[in-house]
Design an enzyme around this catalytic site. Structure first.
Site, PDB file in Angstrom:
ATOM      1  N   ASP A 136      -6.206  -7.354   2.330  1.00  0.00           N
ATOM      2  CA  ASP A 136      -6.382  -8.802   2.189  1.00  0.00           C
ATOM      3  C   ASP A 136      -7.222  -9.140   0.966  1.00  0.00           C
ATOM      4  O   ASP A 136      -6.913 -10.080   0.227  1.00  0.00           O
ATOM      5  CB  ASP A 136      -7.044  -9.375   3.441  1.00  0.00           C
ATOM      6  CG  ASP A 136      -6.146  -9.309   4.667  1.00  0.00           C
ATOM      7  OD1 ASP A 136      -4.919  -9.169   4.500  1.00  0.00           O
ATOM      8  OD2 ASP A 136      -6.676  -9.386   5.789  1.00  0.00           O
TER       9      ASP A 136
ATOM     10  N   ASN B  55       0.840  -1.199   0.000  1.00  0.00           N
ATOM     11  CA  ASN B  55       0.000   0.000   0.000  1.00  0.00           C
ATOM     12  C   ASN B  55       0.875   1.250   0.000  1.00  0.00           C
ATOM     13  O   ASN B  55       2.110   1.172  -0.085  1.00  0.00           O
ATOM     14  CB  ASN B  55      -0.980  -0.016   1.177  1.00  0.00           C
ATOM     15  CG  ASN B  55      -0.277  -0.009   2.530  1.00  0.00           C
ATOM     16  OD1 ASN B  55       0.842   0.489   2.685  1.00  0.00           O
ATOM     17  ND2 ASN B  55      -0.934  -0.563   3.535  1.00  0.00           N
ATOM     18  N   ARG B  56       0.248   2.397   0.086  1.00  0.00           N
ATOM     19  CA  ARG B  56       0.978   3.662  -0.016  1.00  0.00           C
ATOM     20  C   ARG B  56       2.066   3.771   1.058  1.00  0.00           C
ATOM     21  O   ARG B  56       3.221   4.116   0.756  1.00  0.00           O
ATOM     22  CB  ARG B  56      -0.004   4.829   0.116  1.00  0.00           C
ATOM     23  CG  ARG B  56       0.614   6.190  -0.160  1.00  0.00           C
ATOM     24  CD  ARG B  56      -0.339   7.317   0.242  1.00  0.00           C
ATOM     25  NE  ARG B  56      -1.567   7.326  -0.525  1.00  0.00           N
ATOM     26  CZ  ARG B  56      -1.765   8.038  -1.632  1.00  0.00           C
ATOM     27  NH1 ARG B  56      -0.785   8.782  -2.115  1.00  0.00           N
ATOM     28  NH2 ARG B  56      -2.937   8.008  -2.244  1.00  0.00           N
ATOM     29  N   THR B  57       1.701   3.471   2.314  1.00  0.00           N
ATOM     30  CA  THR B  57       2.662   3.603   3.410  1.00  0.00           C
ATOM     31  C   THR B  57       3.793   2.597   3.277  1.00  0.00           C
ATOM     32  O   THR B  57       4.976   2.939   3.443  1.00  0.00           O
ATOM     33  CB  THR B  57       1.942   3.414   4.757  1.00  0.00           C
ATOM     34  OG1 THR B  57       0.912   4.397   4.880  1.00  0.00           O
ATOM     35  CG2 THR B  57       2.916   3.562   5.912  1.00  0.00           C
ATOM     36  N   GLU B  58       3.452   1.339   2.986  1.00  0.00           N
ATOM     37  CA  GLU B  58       4.472   0.297   2.846  1.00  0.00           C
ATOM     38  C   GLU B  58       5.417   0.606   1.694  1.00  0.00           C
ATOM     39  O   GLU B  58       6.636   0.388   1.799  1.00  0.00           O
ATOM     40  CB  GLU B  58       3.799  -1.054   2.631  1.00  0.00           C
ATOM     41  CG  GLU B  58       3.018  -1.546   3.846  1.00  0.00           C
ATOM     42  CD  GLU B  58       1.966  -2.580   3.515  1.00  0.00           C
ATOM     43  OE1 GLU B  58       1.329  -3.093   4.457  1.00  0.00           O
ATOM     44  OE2 GLU B  58       1.757  -2.868   2.316  1.00  0.00           O
TER      45      GLU B  58
END
Length: 551
Positions: A307, A228-231
């Site tokens: 998920d 995702n964006r943060t990861e």
């Protein structure tokens, strides 16, 4: 026995489909592949109650318990999502040799997930997240506290051996492998590398969802990752603020970790897909990127969105769909998931309905071509949905229109609104200065209403031609009409449809509003008028009806 469709699926590379109708048909025709999920198996326990008062023992809220609920989390939830999508999931991971581990295994089996890859390790507890949710005055619940019981240490070497052995036994029976890393110590570098190497040797796609830390190093050589964006920002050492940032990060991840492609999920902005392109010399090559936007959603809960994205991409990869179509389907499924409360499986029927509807409450549902709209509606009718049709000018959209459209929407599952074009309005004899609002603006305003599913321009004075093409199940019209005065009723009656007159909202009429603006009627005259004007109905006055009445 090996899973026969897996070999055929891997050999088939479906081209990207650009029509929602074709993509919906693709979803309908997906098989039931067996998909292996490896990773951190988590048990989520919810304790619900009423937050009645502050405790006398300490300055804390006293929660009076009303119910308990067990749900699946982590890799277990990915497998649960796959089951909801019609796949045949099998999960491989580690639980404790405890009651929570047995409860987790039972919940998986009840969801239709095979648990042959689960290993019970007496040296570590089952990972459990216990959430306490309180309601105040019987209103919506809010999470008050979460208690985690877990061990984040890496698996011991002998448990790693056992897990890898289970995975190798399962690989000949599956069509794709998913790695779900929640940072709980199961996907050690050795386990991740072993699974990826074995899956690639078997010719299986391997897709990984990295942990919150953004560490993607252990997924080197996988087919794809879904950060995702943060990861993604943590993985590349830079915040992902724009789509350009996501494209650059996706290219970096693909090349740095030797991936085929990467799906960078950027929440409300959709998904950026970065794909490796081999050089003509056979070297590492470069990457191309494509942006797959998603429509705006009413977000209820983001839990489980990552998920379901991994599950949908895994199902689509197992069936041989292109990465572009994988991204498009993941967008739809992730959007449906955030509209739900908690981790609730998304079904194929929900994805199909969303693809065909464009979704209520947003733009993008304006259809210019009647044949294209007819195809969309036919698919929705085939899935058991009722199509409702109405038509009119909708000049100066007002509360009467909105109320009538909401009533029309309640008559079925899909509401189609045909809007008279500027030329057809002028041909209806409403006056040389009508319509006051250009057709593009009238259509755009209607498309923004939550009650409306599709809007189509209507160049004719009557809806007869559109009705013959679209064949709606129900024709409605608001106002003081009788059933036989509704224009087009004979067309709908001819193919066995239903015709229903709706009521009126007293005191609302476009003509009255225009006259007030022009100063041609006083406020007192308007207040003394008790009978509804002839145009107090969906879409303003219909001269064809007035002429019929006069005759």
């Amino acid at each position: 026995m090996p899973h026969p469709p897996a070999i055929a699926a891997r050999a088939h590379h479906a081209p990207p489909t650009h029509s929602p109708v074709k993509l919906a048909e693709t979803v309908r025709n997906l098989g039931r592949p067996r998909v292996l999920v490896v990773g951190d198996v988590i048990l989520d326990r919810y304790i619900w109650g009423e937050a009645e008062r502050v405790s006398q023992e300490a300055p804390v809220i006293l929660l009076r318990e009303s119910k308990r609920e067990v749900r699946l989390g982590g890799a277990a939830n990915v497998a649960n999502m796959l089951a909801g999508l019609g796949a045949q999931p099998v999960v491989a991971g580690v639980v404790g040799d405890d009651s929570d581990g047995r409860a987790c295994r039972g919940a998986l089996e009840n969801a239709g997930v095979a648990t042959g890859g689960l290993i019970a390790d007496p040296a570590r507890p089952t990972t459990v997240k216990e959430r306490f949710l309180g309601r105040a005055h019987h209103r919506h619940p809010h999470q008050m506290l979460r208690v985690d019981r877990e061990v984040r240490d890496a698996l011991s070497p002998h448990v790693e051996d056992a897990l890898l052995a289970r995975v190798e036994q399962l690989l000949p029976t599956v069509a794709a492998v998913l790695l779900s890393d929640y940072g709980k110590g199961v996907l050690t570098p050795r386990v991740a590398a072993g699974v990826i190497a074995a899956a690639k040797k078997a010719g299986l796609p391997v897709l990984a969802d990295p942990p919150g830390s953004g560490d993607c190093s252990r997924f080197r050589g996988a087919t794809a990752i879904t950060p995702n964006r943060t990861e993604t920002g943590r993985a590349v050492g830079k915040q992902i603020e724009t789509i350009g940032d996501a494209e650059a990060a996706g290219r970096q991840l693909v090349l740095e970790y030797d991936l085929s492609h990467a799906f960078v999920t950027i929440d409300s902005d959709g998904i950026v897909l970065a794909k490796r392109v081999a050089s003509e010399e056979g070297g590492a090559g470069d990457c191309t990127t494509s942006v797959h936007p998603t429509r705006r959603r009413g977000v209820s809960d983001i839990t489980g969105a990552g998920d379901v994205v991994l599950a949908v991409i895994g199902l689509a990869a197992a069936e041989g769909l292109s990465p572009e179509d994988q991204a498009r389907l993941a967008n739809v499924a992730g959007g449906i998931e955030v509209e739900k409360v908690g981790c609730a499986p998304v079904t194929r029927d929900e994805i199909v309905a969303d693809l065909l509807s464009g979704g209520r409450g947003g733009a993008g549902r304006i259809v210019q071509d009647a044949d294209a709209l007819a195809e969309l509606l036919a698919h929705r009718q085939a899935s058991g949905q009722t199509v409702v049709f109405t038509n009119g000018c909708f000049d100066l959209l007002h509360a009467g229109h909105v109320a009538s459209l909401e009533e029309a929407s309640a008559q079925g599952d899909v509401l189609v609104v045909a809007v008279n074009t500027d030329a057809s309005v002028r041909g209806l004899g409403k006056g040389s200065d009508r319509p006051l609002i250009p057709e593009e603006q009238r259509i755009a305003m209607l498309a923004a209403l939550r009650a409306v599913d599709y809007v189509i321009p209507m160049p004719d004075a009557t809806p007869h031609r559109l009705l013959r093409t679209l064949r709606p199940d129900v024709l409605v019209k608001g106002g003081t009409y009788s059933r036989d005065e509704i224009v087009g009723h004979e067309v709908v009656d001819g193919y066995g449809g239903s015709v229903r007159p709706l009521g009126v909202l007293e005191g609302w009429s476009t003509t009255q509003i225009v006259e007030r603006i022009r100063g041609e009627s006083s406020a007192s005259d308007a207040s003394q008028s008790s009978a509804p004007a002839e145009d107090e109905k969906i879409g303003d006055d219909d001269p064809t009806v007035l002429m019929r009445r006069a005759a």
